[in-house]
Every structure is written in structure tokens, then in C-alpha cells.
Design a protein around this motif. Sequence first.
Motif, mmCIF file in Angstrom:
data_model
loop_
_atom_site.group_PDB
_atom_site.id
_atom_site.type_symbol
_atom_site.label_atom_id
_atom_site.label_comp_id
_atom_site.label_asym_id
_atom_site.label_seq_id
_atom_site.Cartn_x
_atom_site.Cartn_y
_atom_site.Cartn_z
ATOM 1 N N GLN A 89 0.851 -1.186 0.000
ATOM 2 C CA GLN A 89 0.000 0.000 0.000
ATOM 3 C C GLN A 89 0.885 1.233 0.000
ATOM 4 O OE1 GLN A 89 -2.584 -0.267 3.388
ATOM 5 N NE2 GLN A 89 -3.589 -2.112 2.660
ATOM 6 N N GLU A 90 0.629 2.110 -0.941
ATOM 7 C CA GLU A 90 1.412 3.331 -1.015
ATOM 8 C C GLU A 90 0.987 4.306 0.079
ATOM 9 O OE1 GLU A 90 0.637 5.692 -4.577
ATOM 10 O OE2 GLU A 90 -1.248 4.638 -4.782
ATOM 11 N N ALA A 91 1.893 5.207 0.413
ATOM 12 C CA ALA A 91 1.595 6.243 1.400
ATOM 13 C C ALA A 91 0.757 7.339 0.746
ATOM 14 C CB ALA A 91 2.897 6.834 1.932
ATOM 15 N N ASP A 92 -0.023 8.012 1.546
ATOM 16 C CA ASP A 92 -0.777 9.173 1.071
ATOM 17 C C ASP A 92 0.125 10.387 1.264
ATOM 18 O OD1 ASP A 92 -2.437 11.357 0.663
ATOM 19 O OD2 ASP A 92 -4.177 10.348 1.521
ATOM 20 N N PRO A 95 1.207 4.203 11.553
ATOM 21 C CA PRO A 95 1.224 5.666 11.536
ATOM 22 C C PRO A 95 0.334 6.207 10.411
ATOM 23 C CG PRO A 95 3.452 4.806 11.710
ATOM 24 C CD PRO A 95 2.544 3.634 11.443
ATOM 25 N N PRO A 96 -0.339 7.315 10.647
ATOM 26 C CA PRO A 96 -1.221 7.870 9.624
ATOM 27 C C PRO A 96 -0.475 8.172 8.327
ATOM 28 C CG PRO A 96 -1.451 9.055 11.696
ATOM 29 C CD PRO A 96 -0.310 8.113 11.854
ATOM 30 N N PHE A 97 -1.103 7.845 7.236
ATOM 31 C CA PHE A 97 -0.644 8.175 5.887
ATOM 32 C C PHE A 97 0.614 7.416 5.458
ATOM 33 C CE2 PHE A 97 -2.025 12.175 8.107
ATOM 34 C CZ PHE A 97 -3.372 12.020 7.816
ATOM 35 N N ALA A 98 1.076 6.447 6.240
ATOM 36 C CA ALA A 98 2.285 5.684 5.906
ATOM 37 C C ALA A 98 1.944 4.530 4.969
ATOM 38 C CB ALA A 98 2.933 5.139 7.174
ATOM 39 N N GLY A 99 2.918 4.142 4.171
ATOM 40 C CA GLY A 99 2.762 2.977 3.311
ATOM 41 C C GLY A 99 3.127 1.712 4.069
ATOM 42 N N ARG A 130 6.151 -4.731 6.981
ATOM 43 C CA ARG A 130 6.874 -3.521 7.362
ATOM 44 C C ARG A 130 5.973 -2.334 7.062
ATOM 45 N NH1 ARG A 130 11.622 -4.433 9.942
ATOM 46 N NH2 ARG A 130 12.464 -2.485 9.199
ATOM 47 N N VAL A 131 5.965 -1.406 7.988
ATOM 48 C CA VAL A 131 5.135 -0.211 7.877
ATOM 49 C C VAL A 131 6.040 1.001 7.960
ATOM 50 C CG1 VAL A 131 3.287 1.109 8.983
ATOM 51 C CG2 VAL A 131 3.180 -1.377 8.954
ATOM 52 N N GLY A 132 5.751 1.997 7.148
ATOM 53 C CA GLY A 132 6.532 3.234 7.182
ATOM 54 C C GLY A 132 6.389 3.928 8.524
ATOM 55 N N ALA A 133 7.356 4.735 8.831
ATOM 56 C CA ALA A 133 7.353 5.466 10.097
ATOM 57 C C ALA A 133 7.181 6.955 9.830
ATOM 58 C CB ALA A 133 8.658 5.228 10.843
ATOM 59 N N ARG A 134 6.536 7.615 10.744
ATOM 60 C CA ARG A 134 6.421 9.071 10.646
ATOM 61 C C ARG A 134 7.622 9.661 11.360
ATOM 62 N NH1 ARG A 134 4.557 13.746 12.780
ATOM 63 N NH2 ARG A 134 3.398 15.086 11.363
ATOM 64 N N LYS A 135 8.391 10.436 10.642
ATOM 65 C CA LYS A 135 9.612 11.014 11.195
ATOM 66 C C LYS A 135 9.302 12.345 11.866
ATOM 67 C CE LYS A 135 12.219 8.627 7.754
ATOM 68 N NZ LYS A 135 12.567 8.639 6.385
ATOM 69 N N PRO A 136 10.193 12.804 12.733
ATOM 70 C CA PRO A 136 9.993 14.121 13.343
ATOM 71 C C PRO A 136 9.886 15.203 12.265
ATOM 72 C CG PRO A 136 11.821 12.958 14.373
ATOM 73 C CD PRO A 136 11.387 12.144 13.193
ATOM 74 N N ILE A 137 9.736 16.426 12.671
ATOM 75 C CA ILE A 137 9.489 17.542 11.757
ATOM 76 C C ILE A 137 10.480 17.590 10.597
ATOM 77 C CG2 ILE A 137 10.832 19.197 13.085
ATOM 78 C CD1 ILE A 137 7.561 19.946 11.206
ATOM 79 N N ILE A 138 11.672 17.065 10.786
ATOM 80 C CA ILE A 138 12.658 17.054 9.699
ATOM 81 C C ILE A 138 12.126 16.285 8.492
ATOM 82 C CG2 ILE A 138 13.918 14.996 10.430
ATOM 83 C CD1 ILE A 138 15.527 18.211 9.101
#
Length: 135
Positions: A20-23, A56-60, A84-92
Motif C-alpha cells: 500500500q502506497e503512502a498518502d 502511523p497515519p498516511f504511511a505505506g 513492514r510499515v513506514g514510520a512518521r519522522k519528526p518535523i525534519i
Amino acid sequence: MVDQAGPDTLQLSVAIIDAQEADTSLKAASYVPIPLGLPGAKMATMQTLQHTAGKPPFAGQVTVEGKVTDASTGTLVAAMIDRRVGARKPIIGLFESSTYDAWSDVTEAERYWAEQVRYRFCVRRGDSNCTQASE
């Protein structure tokens, strides 16, 4: 690598079961601060989305399964399944190109799995300079 089965050869079979792709538009927008009049609203929304979706929201995300068999006999040597699920990184993360690439989470998972397979084969061969997969 060999082009036909023989003694001391393994066959590796891998299948992508789900990808599933990320939004990316919402992923990028999630880094925009909420006005001060709503303290905690953004955090509560993001946590609710994470608990509801289990990621995490919007992650692939991507799920694979695989097996290793003896190429000569077909005997199963190892089997695996992983998600495996994408991670939401800090503001960077707002400034990273991967935030805007819908398939970057899937690509990162594929890189990890390739490194992990290489590492495990290296260890099984008894090599001393094996490099573990990086997260």
C-alpha cells in the motif's frame, strides 16, 4: 548465483502479498502545525488515526512471504513472512524527499529485506565480516 539446480544450491522464492502506497499529500500536510487555539487536537487526531489503522497515519506498508528450499531435493530449509510499515519522522521529515514519494516506505522495506537475506546467508556460510541489515 547459478542457472540450474545442483548440489549445495538453494532456491529463494519471495512474493509480495500486499503493498500500500503512502498518502503523500496528507503525510506532508500532517507536519503543518495546528493553530494555538486547539492545543493537543493534532496529537489526539494523529494518535486516533494510528490506533484505528494500526500504523502511523498516511504511511505505506508492504507484506511479503518467502521460502528457501534445497534446489536439488525441494526440501524446505526456511520460511518467512513479514510486514513492514513506514514510520512518521519528526518535523525534519517535512524536508525529506521520501515524504513526497508514495512508494518510499515500500522501497525502504525491500532494501531492508534484501540486506537481511544477505546477512543471514553470510552468517550461514560462516563468514566473519557479515553486515547486519540497518533499520
